[in-house]
Design a protein around this motif. Structure first.
Motif, PDB file in Angstrom:
ATOM      1  N   ASP A   1       0.849  -1.190   0.000  1.00 31.65           N
ATOM      2  CA  ASP A   1       0.000   0.000   0.000  1.00 31.65           C
ATOM      3  C   ASP A   1       0.890   1.247   0.000  1.00 31.65           C
ATOM      4  O   ASP A   1       1.725   1.410   0.900  1.00 31.65           O
ATOM      5  CB  ASP A   1      -0.903   0.008   1.231  1.00 31.65           C
ATOM      6  CG  ASP A   1      -1.910   1.147   1.199  1.00 31.65           C
ATOM      7  OD1 ASP A   1      -1.503   2.309   1.400  1.00 31.65           O
ATOM      8  OD2 ASP A   1      -3.096   0.860   0.952  1.00 31.65           O
ATOM      9  N   PRO A   2       0.750   2.119  -0.969  1.00 32.82           N
ATOM     10  CA  PRO A   2       1.659   3.280  -1.069  1.00 32.82           C
ATOM     11  C   PRO A   2       1.545   4.270   0.077  1.00 32.82           C
ATOM     12  O   PRO A   2       2.457   5.078   0.285  1.00 32.82           O
ATOM     13  CB  PRO A   2       1.236   3.926  -2.402  1.00 32.82           C
ATOM     14  CG  PRO A   2      -0.150   3.436  -2.655  1.00 32.82           C
ATOM     15  CD  PRO A   2      -0.218   2.073  -2.070  1.00 32.82           C
ATOM     16  N   VAL A   3       0.459   4.238   0.832  1.00 33.40           N
ATOM     17  CA  VAL A   3       0.269   5.187   1.934  1.00 33.40           C
ATOM     18  C   VAL A   3       0.554   4.540   3.285  1.00 33.40           C
ATOM     19  O   VAL A   3       1.296   5.081   4.105  1.00 33.40           O
ATOM     20  CB  VAL A   3      -1.167   5.763   1.912  1.00 33.40           C
ATOM     21  CG1 VAL A   3      -1.388   6.689   3.110  1.00 33.40           C
ATOM     22  CG2 VAL A   3      -1.441   6.497   0.610  1.00 33.40           C
ATOM     23  N   ARG A   4       0.015   3.344   3.516  1.00 32.91           N
ATOM     24  CA  ARG A   4       0.098   2.710   4.834  1.00 32.91           C
ATOM     25  C   ARG A   4       1.053   1.520   4.859  1.00 32.91           C
ATOM     26  O   ARG A   4       1.252   0.915   5.918  1.00 32.91           O
ATOM     27  CB  ARG A   4      -1.302   2.255   5.276  1.00 32.91           C
ATOM     28  CG  ARG A   4      -2.302   3.392   5.369  1.00 32.91           C
ATOM     29  CD  ARG A   4      -3.709   2.869   5.645  1.00 32.91           C
ATOM     30  NE  ARG A   4      -3.792   2.185   6.925  1.00 32.91           N
ATOM     31  CZ  ARG A   4      -4.854   1.490   7.323  1.00 32.91           C
ATOM     32  NH1 ARG A   4      -5.906   1.389   6.528  1.00 32.91           N
ATOM     33  NH2 ARG A   4      -4.857   0.895   8.502  1.00 32.91           N
ATOM     34  N   GLY A   5       1.640   1.179   3.731  1.00 32.06           N
ATOM     35  CA  GLY A   5       2.478  -0.003   3.655  1.00 32.06           C
ATOM     36  C   GLY A   5       3.897   0.218   4.122  1.00 32.06           C
ATOM     37  O   GLY A   5       4.238   1.249   4.705  1.00 32.06           O
ATOM     38  N   CYS A   6       4.742  -0.789   3.824  1.00 30.36           N
ATOM     39  CA  CYS A   6       6.165  -0.735   4.190  1.00 30.36           C
ATOM     40  C   CYS A   6       6.949  -0.037   3.085  1.00 30.36           C
ATOM     41  O   CYS A   6       6.839  -0.399   1.909  1.00 30.36           O
ATOM     42  CB  CYS A   6       6.689  -2.159   4.389  1.00 30.36           C
ATOM     43  SG  CYS A   6       8.488  -2.270   4.542  1.00 30.36           S
ATOM     44  N   ALA A   7       7.749   0.951   3.467  1.00 27.21           N
ATOM     45  CA  ALA A   7       8.484   1.740   2.466  1.00 27.21           C
ATOM     46  C   ALA A   7       9.384   0.856   1.606  1.00 27.21           C
ATOM     47  O   ALA A   7       9.518   1.077   0.393  1.00 27.21           O
ATOM     48  CB  ALA A   7       9.305   2.824   3.171  1.00 27.21           C
ATOM     49  N   TRP A   8      10.030  -0.149   2.237  1.00 30.83           N
ATOM     50  CA  TRP A   8      10.927  -1.025   1.461  1.00 30.83           C
ATOM     51  C   TRP A   8      10.145  -1.835   0.444  1.00 30.83           C
ATOM     52  O   TRP A   8      10.523  -1.913  -0.722  1.00 30.83           O
ATOM     53  CB  TRP A   8      11.694  -1.959   2.403  1.00 30.83           C
ATOM     54  CG  TRP A   8      12.733  -2.774   1.693  1.00 30.83           C
ATOM     55  CD1 TRP A   8      14.045  -2.435   1.495  1.00 30.83           C
ATOM     56  CD2 TRP A   8      12.551  -4.056   1.066  1.00 30.83           C
ATOM     57  NE1 TRP A   8      14.696  -3.429   0.785  1.00 30.83           N
ATOM     58  CE2 TRP A   8      13.796  -4.443   0.517  1.00 30.83           C
ATOM     59  CE3 TRP A   8      11.467  -4.918   0.929  1.00 30.83           C
ATOM     60  CZ2 TRP A   8      13.980  -5.650  -0.164  1.00 30.83           C
ATOM     61  CZ3 TRP A   8      11.645  -6.125   0.243  1.00 30.83           C
ATOM     62  CH2 TRP A   8      12.885  -6.474  -0.295  1.00 30.83           C
ATOM     63  N   ASP A   9       9.030  -2.435   0.884  1.00 31.87           N
ATOM     64  CA  ASP A   9       8.234  -3.253  -0.029  1.00 31.87           C
ATOM     65  C   ASP A   9       7.662  -2.415  -1.169  1.00 31.87           C
ATOM     66  O   ASP A   9       7.631  -2.869  -2.319  1.00 31.87           O
ATOM     67  CB  ASP A   9       7.102  -3.941   0.737  1.00 31.87           C
ATOM     68  CG  ASP A   9       7.612  -5.023   1.675  1.00 31.87           C
ATOM     69  OD1 ASP A   9       7.910  -6.126   1.195  1.00 31.87           O
ATOM     70  OD2 ASP A   9       7.728  -4.751   2.882  1.00 31.87           O
ATOM     71  N   VAL A  10       7.216  -1.225  -0.859  1.00 34.96           N
ATOM     72  CA  VAL A  10       6.647  -0.347  -1.875  1.00 34.96           C
ATOM     73  C   VAL A  10       7.699   0.044  -2.913  1.00 34.96           C
ATOM     74  O   VAL A  10       7.399   0.207  -4.097  1.00 34.96           O
ATOM     75  CB  VAL A  10       6.040   0.914  -1.221  1.00 34.96           C
ATOM     76  CG1 VAL A  10       5.620   1.934  -2.272  1.00 34.96           C
ATOM     77  CG2 VAL A  10       4.840   0.533  -0.355  1.00 34.96           C
ATOM     78  N   ALA A  11       8.949   0.175  -2.487  1.00 36.97           N
ATOM     79  CA  ALA A  11      10.017   0.616  -3.387  1.00 36.97           C
ATOM     80  C   ALA A  11      10.479  -0.469  -4.348  1.00 36.97           C
ATOM     81  O   ALA A  11      11.174  -0.173  -5.332  1.00 36.97           O
ATOM     82  CB  ALA A  11      11.204   1.113  -2.565  1.00 36.97           C
ATOM     83  N   GLN A  12      10.106  -1.725  -4.103  1.00 38.56           N
ATOM     84  CA  GLN A  12      10.615  -2.813  -4.933  1.00 38.56           C
ATOM     85  C   GLN A  12       9.937  -2.859  -6.300  1.00 38.56           C
ATOM     86  O   GLN A  12       8.825  -2.366  -6.486  1.00 38.56           O
ATOM     87  CB  GLN A  12      10.434  -4.157  -4.221  1.00 38.56           C
ATOM     88  CG  GLN A  12      11.143  -4.252  -2.886  1.00 38.56           C
ATOM     89  CD  GLN A  12      12.572  -3.758  -2.943  1.00 38.56           C
ATOM     90  OE1 GLN A  12      13.382  -4.271  -3.710  1.00 38.56           O
ATOM     91  NE2 GLN A  12      12.884  -2.756  -2.125  1.00 38.56           N
TER      92      GLN A  12
END
Length: 287
Positions: A28-39
């Motif tokens: 989730d781009p708002v509430r998710g994990c920054a690392w996972d979102v960046a992959q």
């Protein structure tokens, strides 16, 4: 027995559904994990390869608890890729599962009817070699149906370049053997290995580094062929051989220390003597 959990909206969900929901939350781009979102699909490929090797390692060690965990890590890689594809509107996890299920039914006509139902008992092929030949024929038909026979005429094409070199060599040689281009037995392959070893020696004597690399490549390919003829996985054999060397090297160092020596300062003759002592110890324990 499969467990179910309560999802965020109060409904029951399977373990797989729970995993898919967690992955979606992490992305989730708002509430998710920054690392996972960046992959991206490309950035997690190294992790996928690493996890596959860790599964193989757990199997080799016979560690079932670790195997369970490593299979979970590998499954995560599939879920991760499928989630990113779904975000791009390409496909979702269900499409991945459906595609492999359809493929398994299609490539096992000796087990399943076209609708996926099991064939009557006694109708299946029992010879693994015949099953493998049938599998290869069906794959060729699939490639032809997709038009690959016209666009990619390479008879050895389709073997992933990212495979480990020994594994890819074994697979390429197996595919060539399917066309009848093969030795009759392992003894003939041993002759080829010796021939390639002689050619490596000649290239070394000539001082031609490019030729040496070329001939060593031929030698390794021949060894992969030998492993295939012997029914041995060359990757597993090399892993086991490397592990044996590690074990013996550590034991050699212990032998040197027991005799008052020190690894790195001992002469080669002393190390060789300790090495042979380790091998004798192993032989005695095996009796």
């Amino acid at each position: 027995m499969s467990e179910t959990h309560e999802s965020g909206d109060g409904s029951a969900e399977t373990e797989l559904g729970r995993l898919l929901r967690i992955m979606a939350a992490l992305r989730d781009p708002v509430r998710g994990c920054a690392w996972d979102v960046a992959q991206t699909p490309a950035t997690i490929v190294p992790y996928t390869i690493e996890e596959a090797y860790e599964v193989a390692d757990a199997v080799a060690r016979g560690d079932r608890d670790d195997l369970r965990d490593e299979l979970g890590d590998l499954l995560l890689q599939v879920v991760f890729q499928a989630r990113m594809a779904e975000e791009q509107g390409a496909f979702a996890f269900d499409d991945v599962a459906r595609a492999i299920a359809d493929k398994l039914i299609r490539r096992h006509p000796h087990v399943f009817a076209p609708d996926g139902s099991l064939l009557p008992e006694g109708s299946a092929l029992r010879d693994p070699a015949q099953v493998e030949a049938q599998w290869a024929a069906i794959k060729a038909q699939e490639r032809a149906a997709r038009g690959e026979a016209q666009t990619a005429p390479d008879p050895l094409g389709g073997v992933a370049l990212a495979l480990p070199a020994l594994a890819r060599a074994e697979k390429i040689s197996r595919r060539a053997a399917g066309y009848g281009f093969d030795w009759d037995n392992a003894a003939q392959v041993i002759g080829k290995v010796r021939e390639e070893t002689d050619e490596v020696a000649e290239a070394l004597a000539a001082g031609d580094r490019r030729a040496v690399a070329d001939e060593i490549g031929d030698l390794l390919f021949s060894v992969a062929n030998l492993a295939r003829h012997a029914g041995i996985d060359p990757e597993a054999a090399l892993r086991d051989g490397t592990a044996k060397f590690e074990r013996r090297f550590a034991a050699m160092a212990a032998h040197l220390a027991a005799a008052g020596g020190e690894l790195g300062r001992a002469e080669l003759a002393a190390m060789e003597a300790a090495w042979q002592a380790v091998k004798r110890d192993e032989a005695e324990r095996a009796v």
